[in-house]
Design an enzyme around this catalytic site. Structure first.
Site, PDB file in Angstrom:
ATOM      1  CB  CYS A  85      -1.110 -16.353  11.861  1.00 42.61           C
ATOM      2  SG  CYS A  85      -1.189 -15.283  13.304  1.00 42.61           S
ATOM      3  CG  HIS A 126       0.707 -11.257   9.435  1.00 38.99           C
ATOM      4  ND1 HIS A 126       0.018 -12.274   8.802  1.00 38.99           N
ATOM      5  CD2 HIS A 126       0.690 -11.562  10.753  1.00 38.99           C
ATOM      6  CE1 HIS A 126      -0.398 -13.138   9.708  1.00 38.99           C
ATOM      7  NE2 HIS A 126       0.004 -12.738  10.907  1.00 38.99           N
ATOM      8  CD  GLU A 127       2.977  -9.873  13.094  1.00 36.09           C
ATOM      9  OE1 GLU A 127       2.043  -9.926  13.924  1.00 36.09           O
ATOM     10  OE2 GLU A 127       3.439 -10.896  12.549  1.00 36.09           O
ATOM     11  CG  HIS A 130      -2.161  -9.979  14.402  1.00 34.32           C
ATOM     12  ND1 HIS A 130      -3.094 -10.864  14.897  1.00 34.32           N
ATOM     13  CD2 HIS A 130      -1.235 -10.726  13.762  1.00 34.32           C
ATOM     14  CE1 HIS A 130      -2.758 -12.092  14.561  1.00 34.32           C
ATOM     15  NE2 HIS A 130      -1.621 -12.043  13.868  1.00 34.32           N
TER      16      HIS A 130
END
Length: 136
Positions: A85, A126-127, A130
């Site tokens: 990341c 993944h995003e 976040h």
């Protein structure tokens, strides 16, 4: 405008708030920042540039895609992988799904539902993590 990358894990752990049409400039800043880091970054979430809103950007076939308020509706094909990341040092193991279906609002304020597979699906997962304050 290219923005600095946030590395503060306390800030990155705060769940983001829904984006509105007034947040279009954040989407543009996020895209500009991704493009400036594209050699070592496949996607970004708005909190990575210091804005606590539900906005992500990634590249699909070499073209940046901005998603406002993305929600993963379906996922299939769980696997384990290792990810890095831009906001964190090193790599970590995580679980992802090979196929996902995402509902989101596009740059024209139209709701979309789209299926993604492979690496693009991994980046979106993944995003969206976040946005929930989940760090790998």
């Amino acid at each position: 405008m290219v923005k600095p990358i946030i590395h503060d894990t306390v800030f990155l752990s705060i769940p983001s708030k829904p984006a509105t049409k007034e947040d279009a400039s954040v989407g543009q800043d996020l895209m500009d920042t991704l493009l400036a880091h594209r050699q070592h970054c496949a996607g970004m979430a708005a909190n990575m540039i210091g804005v606590n809103k539900n906005i992500i950007v990634f590249e699909e076939n070499g073209k940046p895609v901005i998603m406002y308020n993305p929600v993963i509706l379906q996922k299939a094909g769980e696997y384990e992988t290792t990810e890095g990341c831009l906001s964190l040092t090193g790599e970590r193991k995580t679980k992802r799904y090979f196929t996902i279906t995402v509902r989101y609002t596009d740059v024209h304020q139209k709701e979309q539902v789209k299926r993604y597979t492979g690496f693009t699906a991994q980046v979106i997962q993944h995003e969206t993590d976040h946005l929930k304050g989940i760090l790998i």
